[in-house]
Design a protein around this motif. Sequence first.
Motif, PDB file in Angstrom:
ATOM      1  N   MET A   1      12.062   2.634  -9.244  1.00  0.00           N
ATOM      2  CA  MET A   1      12.031   1.660 -10.345  1.00  0.00           C
ATOM      3  C   MET A   1      10.603   1.425 -10.817  1.00  0.00           C
ATOM      4  O   MET A   1      10.276   1.535 -11.980  1.00  0.00           O
ATOM      5  N   ARG A   2       9.726   1.193  -9.845  1.00  0.00           N
ATOM      6  CA  ARG A   2       8.373   0.860 -10.233  1.00  0.00           C
ATOM      7  C   ARG A   2       7.663   2.066 -10.846  1.00  0.00           C
ATOM      8  O   ARG A   2       6.815   1.902 -11.725  1.00  0.00           O
ATOM      9  N   GLY A   3       8.043   3.302 -10.379  1.00  0.00           N
ATOM     10  CA  GLY A   3       7.432   4.513 -10.900  1.00  0.00           C
ATOM     11  C   GLY A   3       7.506   4.579 -12.421  1.00  0.00           C
ATOM     12  O   GLY A   3       6.577   5.028 -13.074  1.00  0.00           O
ATOM     13  N   LEU A   4       8.586   4.067 -12.985  1.00  0.00           N
ATOM     14  CA  LEU A   4       8.759   4.060 -14.435  1.00  0.00           C
ATOM     15  C   LEU A   4       7.633   3.316 -15.139  1.00  0.00           C
ATOM     16  O   LEU A   4       7.278   3.614 -16.264  1.00  0.00           O
ATOM     17  N   PHE A   5       7.104   2.333 -14.451  1.00  0.00           N
ATOM     18  CA  PHE A   5       6.150   1.453 -15.120  1.00  0.00           C
ATOM     19  C   PHE A   5       4.716   1.752 -14.717  1.00  0.00           C
ATOM     20  O   PHE A   5       3.803   1.035 -15.062  1.00  0.00           O
ATOM     21  N   ARG A   6       4.591   2.822 -13.981  1.00  0.00           N
ATOM     22  CA  ARG A   6       3.280   3.103 -13.425  1.00  0.00           C
ATOM     23  C   ARG A   6       2.215   3.196 -14.500  1.00  0.00           C
ATOM     24  O   ARG A   6       1.086   2.780 -14.305  1.00  0.00           O
ATOM     25  N   HIS A   7       2.594   3.717 -15.666  1.00  0.00           N
ATOM     26  CA  HIS A   7       1.600   3.877 -16.736  1.00  0.00           C
ATOM     27  C   HIS A   7       1.088   2.533 -17.260  1.00  0.00           C
ATOM     28  O   HIS A   7       0.107   2.467 -17.951  1.00  0.00           O
ATOM     29  N   GLN A  26       2.129   2.526  -1.328  1.00  0.00           N
ATOM     30  CA  GLN A  26       3.558   2.430  -1.649  1.00  0.00           C
ATOM     31  C   GLN A  26       4.441   2.625  -0.432  1.00  0.00           C
ATOM     32  O   GLN A  26       5.558   2.108  -0.381  1.00  0.00           O
ATOM     33  N   ASN A  27       3.949   3.387   0.561  1.00  0.00           N
ATOM     34  CA  ASN A  27       4.773   3.640   1.745  1.00  0.00           C
ATOM     35  C   ASN A  27       5.052   2.373   2.529  1.00  0.00           C
ATOM     36  O   ASN A  27       6.054   2.256   3.215  1.00  0.00           O
ATOM     37  N   GLY A  28       4.121   1.428   2.469  1.00  0.00           N
ATOM     38  CA  GLY A  28       4.292   0.182   3.235  1.00  0.00           C
ATOM     39  C   GLY A  28       5.057  -0.879   2.473  1.00  0.00           C
ATOM     40  O   GLY A  28       5.189  -2.004   2.950  1.00  0.00           O
ATOM     41  N   GLU A  29       5.564  -0.559   1.284  1.00  0.00           N
ATOM     42  CA  GLU A  29       6.194  -1.592   0.454  1.00  0.00           C
ATOM     43  C   GLU A  29       7.662  -1.817   0.797  1.00  0.00           C
ATOM     44  O   GLU A  29       8.406  -0.867   1.042  1.00  0.00           O
ATOM     45  N   ILE A  30       8.035  -3.071   0.831  1.00  0.00           N
ATOM     46  CA  ILE A  30       9.457  -3.417   0.882  1.00  0.00           C
ATOM     47  C   ILE A  30       9.704  -4.401  -0.253  1.00  0.00           C
ATOM     48  O   ILE A  30       9.031  -5.445  -0.343  1.00  0.00           O
ATOM     49  N   ASN A  31      10.630  -4.086  -1.130  1.00  0.00           N
ATOM     50  CA  ASN A  31      10.927  -4.936  -2.290  1.00  0.00           C
ATOM     51  C   ASN A  31       9.677  -5.279  -3.093  1.00  0.00           C
ATOM     52  O   ASN A  31       9.515  -6.407  -3.547  1.00  0.00           O
ATOM     53  N   GLY A  32       8.796  -4.331  -3.254  1.00  0.00           N
ATOM     54  CA  GLY A  32       7.600  -4.585  -4.068  1.00  0.00           C
ATOM     55  C   GLY A  32       6.518  -5.348  -3.328  1.00  0.00           C
ATOM     56  O   GLY A  32       5.545  -5.790  -3.923  1.00  0.00           O
ATOM     57  N   ALA A  36       1.094  -5.766   5.001  1.00  0.00           N
ATOM     58  CA  ALA A  36      -0.090  -5.283   5.714  1.00  0.00           C
ATOM     59  C   ALA A  36      -1.278  -5.208   4.767  1.00  0.00           C
ATOM     60  O   ALA A  36      -2.400  -5.539   5.138  1.00  0.00           O
ATOM     61  N   ASN A  37      -1.028  -4.791   3.517  1.00  0.00           N
ATOM     62  CA  ASN A  37      -2.117  -4.688   2.543  1.00  0.00           C
ATOM     63  C   ASN A  37      -2.242  -5.947   1.675  1.00  0.00           C
ATOM     64  O   ASN A  37      -3.019  -5.976   0.729  1.00  0.00           O
ATOM     65  N   ASN A  38      -1.454  -6.973   2.008  1.00  0.00           N
ATOM     66  CA  ASN A  38      -1.568  -8.276   1.359  1.00  0.00           C
ATOM     67  C   ASN A  38      -1.377  -8.214  -0.153  1.00  0.00           C
ATOM     68  O   ASN A  38      -2.176  -8.728  -0.918  1.00  0.00           O
ATOM     69  N   TYR A  39      -0.322  -7.525  -0.596  1.00  0.00           N
ATOM     70  CA  TYR A  39      -0.059  -7.596  -2.038  1.00  0.00           C
ATOM     71  C   TYR A  39       1.425  -7.589  -2.330  1.00  0.00           C
ATOM     72  O   TYR A  39       2.267  -7.260  -1.476  1.00  0.00           O
ATOM     73  N   ILE A  40       1.725  -7.939  -3.560  1.00  0.00           N
ATOM     74  CA  ILE A  40       3.090  -7.933  -4.064  1.00  0.00           C
ATOM     75  C   ILE A  40       2.962  -7.516  -5.527  1.00  0.00           C
ATOM     76  O   ILE A  40       1.930  -7.734  -6.147  1.00  0.00           O
ATOM     77  N   HIS A  41       3.999  -6.866  -6.067  1.00  0.00           N
ATOM     78  CA  HIS A  41       3.958  -6.648  -7.515  1.00  0.00           C
ATOM     79  C   HIS A  41       5.314  -6.938  -8.111  1.00  0.00           C
ATOM     80  O   HIS A  41       6.357  -6.864  -7.448  1.00  0.00           O
ATOM     81  N   CYS A  42       5.290  -7.292  -9.385  1.00  0.00           N
ATOM     82  CA  CYS A  42       6.527  -7.578 -10.096  1.00  0.00           C
ATOM     83  C   CYS A  42       7.172  -6.251 -10.484  1.00  0.00           C
ATOM     84  O   CYS A  42       6.573  -5.185 -10.313  1.00  0.00           O
ATOM     85  N   PRO A  43       8.397  -6.249 -11.045  1.00  0.00           N
ATOM     86  CA  PRO A  43       9.043  -4.987 -11.432  1.00  0.00           C
ATOM     87  C   PRO A  43       8.208  -4.197 -12.445  1.00  0.00           C
ATOM     88  O   PRO A  43       8.366  -2.985 -12.564  1.00  0.00           O
ATOM     89  N   ASN A  44       7.333  -4.872 -13.174  1.00  0.00           N
ATOM     90  CA  ASN A  44       6.523  -4.173 -14.164  1.00  0.00           C
ATOM     91  C   ASN A  44       5.145  -3.782 -13.640  1.00  0.00           C
ATOM     92  O   ASN A  44       4.262  -3.416 -14.420  1.00  0.00           O
ATOM     93  N   GLY A  45       4.968  -3.895 -12.332  1.00  0.00           N
ATOM     94  CA  GLY A  45       3.747  -3.367 -11.731  1.00  0.00           C
ATOM     95  C   GLY A  45       2.520  -4.249 -11.872  1.00  0.00           C
ATOM     96  O   GLY A  45       1.400  -3.758 -11.840  1.00  0.00           O
TER      97      GLY A  45
END
Length: 250
Positions: A1-7, A26-32, A36-45
């Motif tokens: 899903m997020r790949g779509l918005f990568r641009h 991206q490998n450490g992400e669960i539900n965005g 461990a890397n202390n971040y979150i992103h919305c569906p639009n990245g």
Amino acid sequence: MRGLFRHNRNNQDSCAICHMNISEDQNGEINGMNQANNYIHCPNGHFLHIEPCLKNWILESINCPVCNAPYNRDIVTKFKVIAEKINNRREKQQKQEQVIQKAVEEYEQIENKEIIPSDIDEKLFRSKKLILDGNYAAALNILFDILDNKDPNNHVAKYLIGKVHFLNQRYELAVTNFTRLVKSQLDYPLAYYYMGKSFEQLNLPDKAKWAFKHSLSNIRSLINKPEIDDVKESKLKIIVQKMETFISTL
Ligand SMILES: [Zn+2]
Ligand SMILES: [Zn+2]
């Protein structure tokens, strides 16, 4: 899903709130979210740090601060609980602070009404009135005149100068003046009190707590002085009681 918005994103990811870098994995992400890397992103990245940026933001909204897209529900549920706890505690503390401030002001009203005959005290009396009217510049003129020309060690004048700076929202100046005062005059509880309030405004909670504690112990020793009158004593006792509870929550 997020790949779509990568641009939509920059090559270098940064936090939409504090603009500091975020190291994406991206490998450490669960539900965005990558804890461990202390971040979150919305569906639009759009990225945010979890700590402290998301935790502060989620007190305001459960949607992305950039595009308003809702975050994953699991994430929201997880942090909403923390957010609500923080909010509840803040509200409780604010209420306690208002109660203390009211008690302090009632005590000050008694002090303000004390009429004292000497020249310096007449000037102090006048400056207190000016402060109550919000006429800070005129009050400072009188207070500096006392220190420069009459009594360079006048504690009340020093205290009132600090108070004016506090009321004028010049918190660093307020702290400087109160610090000078408590060095020479140790039992000035309201100097410590307003010093604590200034530290709060300067976002220095540890120093605020330190000052409130000093204020509390000064008020206690003031109450124990034999010459304290009953009205003041009862007001001070109220302040002590409220402040004890408040400090224990800090
Ligand atoms: Zn951030
Ligand atoms: Zn977004």
